[in-house]
Design a protein around this motif. Structure first.
Motif, PDB file in Angstrom:
ATOM      1  N   LEU A 161      53.626 -13.455  -7.071  1.00  0.00           N
ATOM      2  CA  LEU A 161      52.402 -13.013  -6.410  1.00  0.00           C
ATOM      3  C   LEU A 161      52.589 -12.936  -4.898  1.00  0.00           C
ATOM      4  O   LEU A 161      52.077 -12.030  -4.239  1.00  0.00           O
ATOM      5  CB  LEU A 161      51.251 -13.978  -6.746  1.00  0.00           C
ATOM      6  N   ASN A 162      53.352 -13.878  -4.344  1.00  0.00           N
ATOM      7  CA  ASN A 162      53.613 -13.844  -2.909  1.00  0.00           C
ATOM      8  C   ASN A 162      54.414 -12.604  -2.524  1.00  0.00           C
ATOM      9  O   ASN A 162      54.199 -12.000  -1.465  1.00  0.00           O
ATOM     10  CB  ASN A 162      54.369 -15.098  -2.492  1.00  0.00           C
ATOM     11  N   ASP A 163      55.342 -12.196  -3.399  1.00  0.00           N
ATOM     12  CA  ASP A 163      56.135 -10.992  -3.143  1.00  0.00           C
ATOM     13  C   ASP A 163      55.305  -9.722  -3.238  1.00  0.00           C
ATOM     14  O   ASP A 163      55.727  -8.665  -2.758  1.00  0.00           O
ATOM     15  CB  ASP A 163      57.303 -10.895  -4.134  1.00  0.00           C
ATOM     16  N   LEU A 164      54.129  -9.793  -3.873  1.00  0.00           N
ATOM     17  CA  LEU A 164      53.294  -8.615  -4.032  1.00  0.00           C
ATOM     18  C   LEU A 164      52.476  -8.298  -2.792  1.00  0.00           C
ATOM     19  O   LEU A 164      51.768  -7.299  -2.767  1.00  0.00           O
ATOM     20  CB  LEU A 164      52.336  -8.796  -5.219  1.00  0.00           C
TER      21      LEU A 164
ATOM     22  N   ASP B  26      53.508  -0.438   4.534  1.00  0.00           N
ATOM     23  CA  ASP B  26      53.973   0.560   3.569  1.00  0.00           C
ATOM     24  C   ASP B  26      53.747   0.022   2.163  1.00  0.00           C
ATOM     25  O   ASP B  26      54.540  -0.738   1.635  1.00  0.00           O
ATOM     26  CB  ASP B  26      55.452   0.860   3.789  1.00  0.00           C
ATOM     27  N   ILE B  27      52.634   0.416   1.556  1.00  0.00           N
ATOM     28  CA  ILE B  27      52.270  -0.093   0.232  1.00  0.00           C
ATOM     29  C   ILE B  27      52.783   0.820  -0.865  1.00  0.00           C
ATOM     30  O   ILE B  27      52.470   0.634  -2.035  1.00  0.00           O
ATOM     31  CB  ILE B  27      50.738  -0.226   0.103  1.00  0.00           C
ATOM     32  N   PHE B  28      53.601   1.813  -0.488  1.00  0.00           N
ATOM     33  CA  PHE B  28      53.975   2.830  -1.449  1.00  0.00           C
ATOM     34  C   PHE B  28      55.367   2.564  -2.033  1.00  0.00           C
ATOM     35  O   PHE B  28      55.704   1.459  -2.372  1.00  0.00           O
ATOM     36  CB  PHE B  28      53.870   4.204  -0.798  1.00  0.00           C
TER      37      PHE B  28
ATOM     38  N   TYR C 265      61.781   2.895  -6.916  1.00  0.00           N
ATOM     39  CA  TYR C 265      60.606   3.649  -7.387  1.00  0.00           C
ATOM     40  C   TYR C 265      59.347   2.794  -7.445  1.00  0.00           C
ATOM     41  O   TYR C 265      58.322   3.237  -7.941  1.00  0.00           O
ATOM     42  CB  TYR C 265      60.836   4.262  -8.774  1.00  0.00           C
ATOM     43  N   GLY C 266      59.432   1.567  -6.961  1.00  0.00           N
ATOM     44  CA  GLY C 266      58.298   0.659  -7.103  1.00  0.00           C
ATOM     45  C   GLY C 266      57.342   0.702  -5.930  1.00  0.00           C
ATOM     46  O   GLY C 266      57.517   1.412  -4.961  1.00  0.00           O
ATOM     47  N   SER C 267      56.272  -0.081  -6.047  1.00  0.00           N
ATOM     48  CA  SER C 267      55.269  -0.220  -5.002  1.00  0.00           C
ATOM     49  C   SER C 267      54.493  -1.483  -5.295  1.00  0.00           C
ATOM     50  O   SER C 267      54.593  -2.072  -6.383  1.00  0.00           O
ATOM     51  CB  SER C 267      54.321   0.987  -4.989  1.00  0.00           C
ATOM     52  N   THR C 268      53.696  -1.914  -4.334  1.00  0.00           N
ATOM     53  CA  THR C 268      52.844  -3.075  -4.559  1.00  0.00           C
ATOM     54  C   THR C 268      51.920  -2.843  -5.748  1.00  0.00           C
ATOM     55  O   THR C 268      51.706  -3.728  -6.573  1.00  0.00           O
ATOM     56  CB  THR C 268      52.019  -3.377  -3.296  1.00  0.00           C
ATOM     57  N   LEU C 269      51.375  -1.635  -5.838  1.00  0.00           N
ATOM     58  CA  LEU C 269      50.467  -1.320  -6.942  1.00  0.00           C
ATOM     59  C   LEU C 269      51.182  -1.395  -8.287  1.00  0.00           C
ATOM     60  O   LEU C 269      50.672  -1.999  -9.239  1.00  0.00           O
ATOM     61  CB  LEU C 269      49.871   0.074  -6.740  1.00  0.00           C
TER      62      LEU C 269
END
Length: 313
Positions: free
Chosen positions: A33-36, A43-45, A50-54
């Motif tokens: 969760l801390n890494d999220l 930059d939340i994208f 290919y990953g992102s916070t979302l």
């Protein structure tokens, strides 16, 4: 315990949870969760994986729900989704897939949801598709349960008028030439006349990305001789400047598409070309050409629309 950002982060706590080691599983969930948290630069994208916070938050919700993660872990991961989703105009295929899985996982605990929908009592999650014609009167939905309920409304549709040209991280230009490199006007084409379509893309600030170019054909054109395509290694259309070799290209009945792997060291301008033939006399709409970062679709560019007219021999 230190984790790496990405879907793989969830594997360890899930394994520990399935083995019954709840204490260590919760410690790793907390680290995940801390890494999220979105990076400091905001930059939340997308990332190189290919990953992102979302995407990662949705994956954590999905896998933690299925593996018996604690309610605080799942609730916090849902809050991460709620923080970043409103900031995004577009979502990638991976983000969409994991959000669907997260919604399905959460729906298993939706039996306690109690709603009043247009005066009728409804138990459990509510999913409903409605056409614009059905919304003549407001649809009232009330929460009659004790817990808070989150409502998500999605609106889809087709534009009534063509969208204008746009630049958002990319600029794309479509030009027509003869096979010898002379400028040509496709709006007044003759049957069986061939054109070289040059798609020129400008990325003012090159960065890592999987970039896709798609150019949709007017109904009166068809792709001619797919082998005759410019690239950095062929001299067939050597007069084209800034030619780049795509990692993949496709020649379909209705479009030409090309994929490129980009990074910050690449030149800001690159081009690709293909050949079309005017086959059917008539007047047709010239659709848009489009370029986008496939895993960060908020970065895109498109041309305007136009018309072409093909005369007989």
């Amino acid at each position: 315990l230190r984790t790496v950002t990405g879907v793989q982060t969830c594997a360890l706590p899930i394994s520990l949870g399935l083995l019954g080691d709840r204490t260590r599983a919760e410690r790793v969930y907390a680290s995940a969760l801390n890494d999220l948290k979105p990076p400091p630069q905001g930059d939340i994208f997308s990332r190189i994986d290919y990953g992102s916070t979302l995407r990662d938050a949705a994956a954590l919700v999905t896998l933690a729900s299925e593996a018996g993660g604690s309610r605080p872990v799942i609730t916090t991961a849902v809050q991460r989704i709620e923080e970043v989703r409103p900031k995004m105009s577009y979502t990638s295929t991976q983000e969409n897939a994991w959000m669907v899985l997260a919604a399905r996982a959460l729906s298993k605990d939706g039996g306690a949801v109690s709603l009043n929908v247009a005066g009728a009592a409804v138990k459990g999650p509510l999913y409903r598709n409605m056409r614009a014609s059905e919304l003549g009167q407001p649809l009232r939905v009330g929460n009659t349960g004790e817990d808070a309920v989150h409502a998500v409304v999605t609106v889809t549709g087709a534009p009534v008028t063509p969208e204008p040209a746009a630049e958002n991280g990319f600029k794309i230009e479509r030009q027509y030439f003869t096979l010898d490199g002379d400028a040509a006007d496709p709006s007044k084409a003759k049957q069986n006349q061939r054109f070289v379509v040059v798609l020129k893309v400008t990325e003012p600030e090159p960065r890592y990305g999987r970039v896709l170019i798609a150019d949709y054909l007017p109904a009166g054109f068809e792709i001619d001789n797919p082998r005759l395509v410019s690239s950095g290694d062929t001299g067939t259309l050597s007069w084209i400047s800034d030619a780049a070799a795509p990692v993949n290209s496709e020649f379909r009945d209705d479009r030409f598409s090309a994929a490129f792997d980009r990074n910050s060291r690449d030149t800001p301008v690159f081009s690709v070309a293909y050949v079309v033939r005017a086959v059917a006399p008539g007047r047709y709409v010239l659709p848009q050409a489009y370029v986008e970062d496939m895993y960060r679709p908020d970065r895109f560019g498109r041309t305007g629309t136009g018309t072409i007219e093909i005369s007989g021999k």
